[in-house]
Design an enzyme around this catalytic site. Structure first.
Site, short mmCIF file in Angstrom:
data_model
loop_
_atom_site.label_atom_id
_atom_site.label_comp_id
_atom_site.label_asym_id
_atom_site.label_seq_id
_atom_site.Cartn_x
_atom_site.Cartn_y
_atom_site.Cartn_z
N HIS A 125 38.53 44.06 35.21
CA HIS A 125 38.13 45.08 36.19
C HIS A 125 37.32 45.37 36.39
CE1 HIS A 125 42.12 43.75 36.64
NE2 HIS A 125 42.20 43.92 38.07
N LYS A 162 41.49 36.42 35.49
CA LYS A 162 41.52 37.23 36.70
C LYS A 162 40.04 37.84 36.57
CE LYS A 162 43.67 41.06 39.01
NZ LYS A 162 44.69 42.07 39.50
#
Length: 255
Positions: A148, A175
């Site tokens: 992230h 991800k």
């Protein structure tokens, strides 16, 4: 051409056991494919800081609470996959940056038999990451390597390089989430996802998104650009830009 199906993940964000189970009961009535339990947000279930050690009583207590709630969640959410996530502060979450305790609790969740997927942050040290990965494989748990960036979105080549780094970790699903500052950033994430997906030849499922209001289109366009999962909400959000599950379903249907 076969239609690309996108699976929906809904987060459970409650701070205490009662709230967590209420949220899960509401999600159980939806068409969500997967439910993510954000353990770091369950502040009433643990008392841990950066000085805590894996064998201390406070950590044992947190593990016991974790396993108890996981068992209850698995029962409430029968038929849906359960994803276990501890998001640390260095990756935008609430859990202390304590690598040893992180590994202990994530490993306990993997061994519980109650989860189908586990999130592993790419900031986890290589040896620790490998140990959890091997444990997950032994227990039939799918692994997600996650990254992230809440500050900015790099260019396309750098995004693709991040995908490659995540792929080299050995995880099953890759991800990434980036914060955009302009529309070009959103387009960069979408293009990089499509380009890498083609190069990867479908070997890995992907979860990619551009965060915030500006990036919302990325949360419903996975069928076009190649993201295999998206996050939606039933109640509280766990990240900027998440939308209610009904809205996500409608928009994906239109697209």
């Amino acid at each position: 051409m076969k239609e690309h199906q996108v699976k929906i993940i809904v987060p459970v964000t409650g701070a205490d056991e009662e709230t967590i189970l209420k949220e899960a009961a509401s999600i159980s009535e939806t068409v969500a494919d997967c439910v993510e339990w954000r353990f770091d947000l369950a502040k009433e279930l643990y008392s841990i800081d950066i000085t805590s050690k894996p064998g201390e009583s406070y950590v044992d207590e947190a593990s016991a609470n974790l396993l108890k709630v996981l068992k209850e969640l698995a029962g409430t959410l029968e038929g849906k996959k359960l994803l276990f996530t501890i998001r640390t502060k260095c990756q935008g979450g609430e859990f202390p940056d304590n690598p040893e305790v992180y590994e202990r609790l994530v490993s306990d969740a993997v061994k519980s038999g109650d989860i189908g997927l586990v999130d592993l942050e790419d900031t986890v040290a290589a040896d620790s990451f490998s140990r959890i990965l091997e444990l997950a494989k032994k227990n039939g748990v799918i692994t997600i390597a996650s990254y992230h960036n809440f500050s900015y979105t790099p260019d396309v080549d750098e995004i693709i390089n991040k995908f490659m780094i995540l792929r080299s970790s050995g995880a099953d699903i890759l991800k990434t989430a980036f914060m955009p500052v302009n529309p070009k950033d959103v387009a960069a994430v979408l293009y990089a996802t499509a380009k890498f997906k083609e190069e990867d030849k479908g070997q890995h499922e992907m979860i990619t998104m551009s965060m915030g209001d500006l990036g919302r289109i990325s949360r419903v366009s996975g069928a076009v650009f190649g993201s295999d999962y998206t996050f939606a909400t039933v109640g509280e959000t766990s990240a900027p830009g998440q939308m209610p599950i009904e809205t996500v379903l409608e928009m994906m249907e239109v697209l």
